[in-house]
Design a protein around this motif. Structure first.
Motif, short mmCIF file in Angstrom:
data_model
loop_
_atom_site.label_atom_id
_atom_site.label_comp_id
_atom_site.label_asym_id
_atom_site.label_seq_id
_atom_site.Cartn_x
_atom_site.Cartn_y
_atom_site.Cartn_z
N UNK A 296 -8.40 2.60 -3.81
CA UNK A 296 -7.39 2.34 -4.85
C UNK A 296 -6.14 1.70 -4.22
N UNK A 297 -5.73 2.22 -3.04
CA UNK A 297 -4.59 1.63 -2.33
C UNK A 297 -4.87 0.17 -1.98
N UNK A 298 -6.08 -0.12 -1.53
CA UNK A 298 -6.44 -1.50 -1.17
C UNK A 298 -6.35 -2.42 -2.38
N UNK B 44 -4.45 -2.12 -4.80
CA UNK B 44 -3.03 -2.29 -5.14
C UNK B 44 -2.25 -2.99 -4.04
N UNK B 45 -2.97 -3.57 -3.07
CA UNK B 45 -2.32 -4.38 -2.04
C UNK B 45 -1.90 -3.63 -0.80
N UNK B 46 -2.13 -2.32 -0.74
CA UNK B 46 -1.75 -1.54 0.44
C UNK B 46 -2.95 -1.47 1.40
N UNK B 47 -3.05 -2.44 2.30
CA UNK B 47 -4.24 -2.58 3.15
C UNK B 47 -4.02 -2.16 4.60
N UNK B 48 -2.80 -1.85 4.97
CA UNK B 48 -2.51 -1.47 6.37
C UNK B 48 -3.29 -0.21 6.75
N UNK B 49 -3.98 -0.28 7.87
CA UNK B 49 -4.72 0.88 8.38
C UNK B 49 -5.94 1.24 7.56
N UNK B 50 -6.47 0.27 6.80
CA UNK B 50 -7.61 0.54 5.91
C UNK B 50 -8.83 1.03 6.68
N UNK B 51 -9.24 0.28 7.70
CA UNK B 51 -10.44 0.66 8.47
C UNK B 51 -10.28 2.01 9.15
N UNK B 52 -9.09 2.27 9.70
CA UNK B 52 -8.82 3.56 10.35
C UNK B 52 -8.93 4.71 9.35
#
Length: 512
Positions: A431-433, A435-443
């Motif tokens: 959901x964060x992704x 909404x454009x919040x992609x920092x640290x997604x893979x982690x």
């Protein structure tokens, strides 16, 4: 216990020094009991502590291509206590109609065998309600090896292919089974009381529908092991299905190991889950209509469902999880799925991440495949390919889902690696992704996945199904600290065979 009770009765009348001695004896006994309980708890915990805390500190993709660490455990569903053969005289005949898909049917068949054992009934070969869902009326004979099924379970229950005719007053008359609807997750007492009463009255009973109609958690390890003998040994698909499945696996393996994914992004599951908002208005209309026709009314709000992981993963989300775990675009993936709802629009992002996608038609495009993968047989082929794959990933593993039995079967088959996404924990990350919040997604993905199980033996915790995880009942250790975990002797089947022959010989001599 009798001798201890007698000791206290005889010495309870004395007072003074004798009373003090009695008190010392009681305290000593209490200390012994406490010591035994402590030791038992210690051995039990040492046998499971390494398993329950076996979460990884990091994920290495190369390790996932091998079977998970067994911790010294191996599959074993053979009886470990006295398990007499079925008596010569039964209480009547048990018929069942197994509804639902392949997974529900396998569970129902296992439950039917156990119910027959509990009631000392003769089981009539289970009926598969395939026509309503699969438009396939081939039944048990069309999918499973009947001869193998009956032979494998001969130590456990008597099985016949149909109810024989009853000879009465010189005339043959077929016994009519009394129809009963079992309660969902019925306790053993329902079978030994209600069902058995009707069986003795009518000579046969017919339980329909028969899916999830016997409680899964039963406090009798031998009953649970019988379920495993049915599910993992007796229920063998017909030779042509096994041959075709092995051919597909062999062709996939010519280029190295492969992963199988059960992509449950299909109309029935999406309608059931109430996950409509990502689709076009026309597609939403189709899903809502399907839901109204097939499921009970319920208020379902997409955002709420999505936030708690109730929606099946989209193909793109599956691809993003795999990429975060370290799999690259050379990974070969076999897709076991029905028709994906929304079609290529949803598959395109997944295919861009993992282009080497296969299904049974792309691997084995022949007339034999087309002939042998219709209806339930196609699901059976997918089941076997997923069972034999190096890694298996379900995208929606609810209790009535195709993946449910597969997870348990792969555990039993040698702790074969599974990747089980925790949809509830992953939902806010996706959901964060969006909404454009992609920092640290893979982690963030890896952090969630580190807390999941990759196919190692682990304690079954509700709501996990027995059919998903039959540890520890259907497993054993050769060098067990806890006697209850010790493997049975290798010649247990010979012992059972000898006992069965003795019973049959005695029955024959009685008749003659």
């Amino acid at each position: 216990m009798r001798s201890r009770a007698g000791f206290h009765r005889q010495h309870g009348r004395h007072t003074g020094g004798s009373g003090m001695k009695g008190m010392i004896v009681k305290l000593s006994l209490a200390a012994v009991v406490l010591l035994i309980c402590t030791l038992s708890l210690f051995f039990s915990s040492t046998g499971t502590s390494n398993i329950q805390s076996s979460y990884r500190s990091e994920i290495h993709v190369e390790e996932l291509w091998s079977n998970a660490d067994s911790g010294g455990w191996r599959p074993s569903s053979a009886p470990r206590t006295h398990w007499p053969p079925p008596p010569n005289e039964s209480n009547g005949y048990l018929r069942v109609r197994c509804n639902g898909g392949l997974n529900q049917q396998r569970s129902a068949i296992s439950n039917a065998v156990l119910a027959a054992r509990i009631m000392n009934a003769t089981l009539v070969l289970p009926e598969l309600d395939a026509n309503s869902f699969w438009h396939d009326d081939s039944g048990f004979y069309g999918i499973y090896d009947v001869e193998h099924f009956i032979k494998t379970l001969r130590y456990d229950v008597k099985i016949v292919e149909s109810i024989p005719e009853n000879q009465k007053s010189g005339k043959k008359k077929k016994i009519k089974a009394f129809q009963l609807r079992p309660p969902r997750d019925a306790p053993i007492s329902w079978y030994t009381n209600d069902a058995l009463k009707k069986m003795k009255e009518h000579g046969a009973i017919y339980l329909t529908p028969f899916s999830h109609r016997l409680a899964e958690e039963i406090d009798n390890p031998e009953y649970q092991r019988l379920r495993c003998r049915v599910n993992y040994h007796a229920l063998r698909f017909k030779p042509h299905i096994m041959k075709l499945s092995q051919s597909i696996v062999d062709k996939l393996r010519t280029q190295g190991p492969f992963m199988s994914i059960h992509l449950r992004f299909e109309m029935d599951m999406l309608a059931f889950a109430g996950c409509f908002d990502i689709f076009t208005p026309q597609e939403q209309k189709i899903l809502k209509k399907y839901r109204e026709e097939n499921f009970a009314p319920k208020r379902l709000v997409y955002n709420e469902r999505r936030a708690i992981g109730k929606c099946p993963l989209t193909p793109e989300e599956v691809g993003l999880i795999l990429r975060a775990l370290g799999f690259d675009n050379s990974t070969r993936i076999y897709l076991a799925a029905g028709e994906l709802f929304g079609g290529e629009r949803f598959m395109k992002p997944f295919r861009s991440l993992f282009p080497r996608l296969e299904n049974h038609s792309s691997v084995e495009n022949s007339e034999e495949l087309a002939e042998n993968t219709r209806g339930l047989a196609g699901s059976a082929v997918d089941y076997m390919v997923c069972l034999l794959s190096d890694i298996f990933m379900p995208t929606y593993d609810g209790p009535s889902n195709f993946a449910n039995n597969l997870l348990g079967h792969r555990l039993y088959y040698g702790f074969r690696t599974t990747i089980r996404p925790d949809r509830k924990s992953l939902a806010p990350i996706f959901i964060d992704k969006e909404n454009g919040r992609t920092a640290g997604f893979d982690d963030a993905i890896r952090k969630v996945m580190l807390k999941t199980n990759f196919g190692e033996p682990h304690k079954r915790v509700s709501p996990e199904s027995f059919y998903t995880n039959s540890w520890p009942e259907c497993f054993c250790q050769t060098s067990a600290k806890n006697p209850a975990d010790k493997c049975p002797p290798n010649d247990i089947l010979n012992i059972m065979n000898d006992e069965l022959e003795k019973t049959e010989t005695h029955a024959n001599s009685t008749i003659s």
